[in-house]
Design an enzyme around this catalytic site. Structure first.
Site, PDB file in Angstrom:
ATOM      1  N   SER A   1     -55.447 -44.997  36.440  1.00  0.00           N
ATOM      2  CA  SER A   1     -55.674 -45.140  37.878  1.00  0.00           C
ATOM      3  C   SER A   1     -56.103 -43.787  38.474  1.00  0.00           C
ATOM      4  O   SER A   1     -57.040 -43.166  37.968  1.00  0.00           O
ATOM      5  CB  SER A   1     -54.399 -45.687  38.522  1.00  0.00           C
ATOM      6  OG  SER A   1     -54.621 -46.067  39.846  1.00  0.00           O
TER       7      SER A   1
ATOM      8  N   ASP B   1     -57.134 -56.736  36.061  1.00  0.00           N
ATOM      9  CA  ASP B   1     -57.024 -55.666  37.057  1.00  0.00           C
ATOM     10  C   ASP B   1     -58.077 -55.895  38.140  1.00  0.00           C
ATOM     11  O   ASP B   1     -59.262 -55.663  37.915  1.00  0.00           O
ATOM     12  CB  ASP B   1     -57.234 -54.316  36.371  1.00  0.00           C
ATOM     13  CG  ASP B   1     -57.081 -53.137  37.325  1.00  0.00           C
ATOM     14  OD1 ASP B   1     -56.927 -53.361  38.546  1.00  0.00           O
ATOM     15  OD2 ASP B   1     -57.099 -51.987  36.846  1.00  0.00           O
TER      16      ASP B   1
ATOM     17  N   HIS C   1     -53.455 -54.322  37.404  1.00  0.00           N
ATOM     18  CA  HIS C   1     -53.636 -52.869  37.382  1.00  0.00           C
ATOM     19  C   HIS C   1     -52.457 -52.172  36.703  1.00  0.00           C
ATOM     20  O   HIS C   1     -52.625 -51.151  36.037  1.00  0.00           O
ATOM     21  CB  HIS C   1     -53.792 -52.374  38.824  1.00  0.00           C
ATOM     22  CG  HIS C   1     -54.172 -50.929  38.936  1.00  0.00           C
ATOM     23  ND1 HIS C   1     -55.338 -50.423  38.412  1.00  0.00           N
ATOM     24  CD2 HIS C   1     -53.540 -49.878  39.514  1.00  0.00           C
ATOM     25  CE1 HIS C   1     -55.408 -49.119  38.665  1.00  0.00           C
ATOM     26  NE2 HIS C   1     -54.333 -48.766  39.320  1.00  0.00           N
TER      27      HIS C   1
END
Lengths: 378, 378
Positions: free
Chosen positions: A153, A318, A351
């Site tokens: 991320s 995600d 995610h």
């Protein structure tokens, strides 16, 4: 070899006395960074891996504390002896980013010039600023070139930025569940979260510390919203579905559905310890990250300077940083004739997958890192 | 024939003096409903169409007001002479739902028993309760059976409920961008929005009216968040992308990206007029709607009682109520050997598509409604 914990971790504090100029033009005369290291730096200092954290992460990446054995590092499944990031082979560095709230200098730290917390006066930090501060930590540790810089991320964005800010100082970039920039929808979610904090009457323009209050309501909402975007629709349906907590409808505004219970609990937990100003800074760093901006939106040109090898991983469910965004990144890397491995991992966890122990994902990581280890004299 | 406006609309108020018992067990001794009608009810009263509204809708569905010509009905593109819902053929009824904030009895109305606004004491309303109150409005208008009940999103859920509560009183159900129930993710978004309102210090447990304040911050956040889920990622990217309002980064928390400007504006506008308690009620009605619940989760069994014909429409980029959810509904209708037409409209506008003038969508609506018109003696 059995996978094992790195064992007892110990956090260290480094002070940097040279002023740091931020992308915004703001200058911080000096700052501290909290960090931890696992494994041993080899003789030619070629086996160091930097692990960058995402929004709510910190320097405690692996192992546990002697006086707090339940406090296990946030990426302990990934890092340790015999784990994908094998600390028998690599010297792993985790840090709390500048602007954080886990010991590194941030908005809740005392500004030595005023004797009061920085609060709203702490500069807005960009991913490039972080890389700058991390390079100084590398200098301090005697690491001229990282074998790898890795993260998921926002952490993946820092890894990417390393290949742009210091092309000669990173051999491999592992960018997991990342993106070359946020979309309008991503920014929109961040802005709602920020507005929850900014409009909390206890925020006091960011200078709430001296008032003895904390904008808990805002932080709680921000975290609840964040959690929705970290999970997939599927995993939410599987875990919570439409289950009622008490088995019947209450016709009121207390917790009724299990998903509400989960979200409110996550929000409360987070609001009890996380700093509101740090949350704001982290989301802004996400919004601003956009290497292509300086090149008129041309991502290929942005990566022309990069020299690293890349592992780019995405997860099928995600929807925050979808596989499509990783593929965009991969294309630009390939257009620059860089070495790129790309994997799209089938996972139901959205995610959050990058934090989860998942066989295929860990196998891919291990295979890639084992190849790096061969380059390194242990 | 040219499509035209229904012209000057005039809102009417109906009072219902018979107590209404809600699904929750709560009883409202009496209530008012605001409504508007367009077109003419034919001699055998067979050409009436009920239009149900979604979260923030109301009775002003088409036309404009003589004293406020810019106040155009929220579905004016769909309803009027020569439009898909042709008011030359149909007698169209729009109403503001019970619990609303546009004139029908709701939390901001004065409770005749106390002389003060209902506030938190207003009962939580379900979709089935609304249908009950709408059936009484139909009685008042002399409509025994609607040619069609139609709506988008939460409005579509009401249309579906009509086929279950009053199978003999509705010939066609038009359920657009609807779903047979919310998912955990849908409920999660609603819960964040509700918590924004519930934790606003100006909410005062729902009894803010008498304090002369309004939980604007909470409502604003709720609406900002809602807007993200109404739009598609694509349309946000097209409309706003990563455009900066001032053309440069400001490194602060004021509006920087165009998407932030849009969202905050939508939030401010909404918070200036919408009632916070109504917002809470509407989201709960959404969460609770789940005809299958009484049948152990078996949607086929839930629709066994239905007799209507159905038009079910979904939009490709609607991630709030995705086409998959409409297909689930369609399957259950087919398993009951009901007449079902299903259309999946290619649209970039996400959930909001149902409100937008879109050629293919309107053509499908027109074709279906023209067939209904043939059944009706004008």
């Amino acid at each position: 070899m059995m996978s094992a914990s790195v064992g007892i971790a110990s956090a260290q504090r480094a002070h940097f006395g040279t002023p740091l100029t931020f992308r915004s033009g703001a200058i911080l005369p000096g700052y501290d960074l909290m960090y931890e290291t696992y494994g041993t730096l080899n003789a030619d200092k070629s086996n160091a891996i930097l692990v960058c954290h995402a929004l709510s992460g910190h320097h405690h990446v692996a192992g546990y504390y002697a006086d707090d054995p339940n406090n296990i590092g946030w990426w302990d499944t990934m890092i340790g002896p015999g784990k994908p990031v094998d600390t028998n082979k690599f010297f792993v560095v985790g840090l709390n980013n500048l602007g954080g709230c886990h010991g590194s200098t941030g908005p809740s730290s005392i500004n030595p010039e005023s004797g009061k917390p920085y609060g709203a006066s702490f500069p807005v930090v960009t991913v490039a600023d972080w890389v700058e501060s991390q390079a100084r930590l590398a200098d301090l540790l005697g690491v001229r070139q990282f074998a790898a810089v890795m993260g998921g991320s926002l952490g993946g964005m820092q890894a990417l930025q390393w290949s742009l800010s210091y092309p000669e100082r990173v051999r491999h970039v592992l960018a997991i569940a990342a993106a070359p920039h946020l979309t309008a929808e991503n920014i929109a979610f961040n802005d709602v979260a920020r507005n929850a904090i900014l409009t909390d009457p206890d925020f006091h323009g960011g200078n709430f510390y001296e008032r003895g209050v904390v904008p808990r309501r805002g932080l709680r909402l921000a975290r609840m919203l964040g959690h929705i975007t970290y999970l997939s629709d599927d995993v939410m349906a599987d875990k919570f579905g439409r289950e009622l907590r008490s088995g019947k409808l209450d016709y009121g505004y207390d917790i009724e559905f299990e998903i509400e219970s989960y979200l409110r609990h996550q929000g409360d937990k987070f609001a009890a310890y996380f700093d509101a100003n740090t949350y704001l800074l982290m989301t802004k760093a996400l919004d601003y990250f956009d290497p292509a901006r300086e090149y008129g939106g041309n991502l290929d040109k942005a990566f022309a300077v990069a020299r690293a090898n890349f592992l780019v991983l995405s997860f099928t469910t995600d929807w925050r940083f979808s596989p499509e965004r990783s593929r965009t990144l991969v294309k630009s890397l390939l257009h620059n004739r860089l070495n790129v491995s790309y994997g799209e991992i089938t996972s139901t966890h959205g995610h959050d997958s990058f934090l989860i122990q998942h066989t295929h994902y860990h196998e891919v990581m291990r295979a890639y890192l084992d190849r790096i280890a061969v380059e390194v004299a242990v």
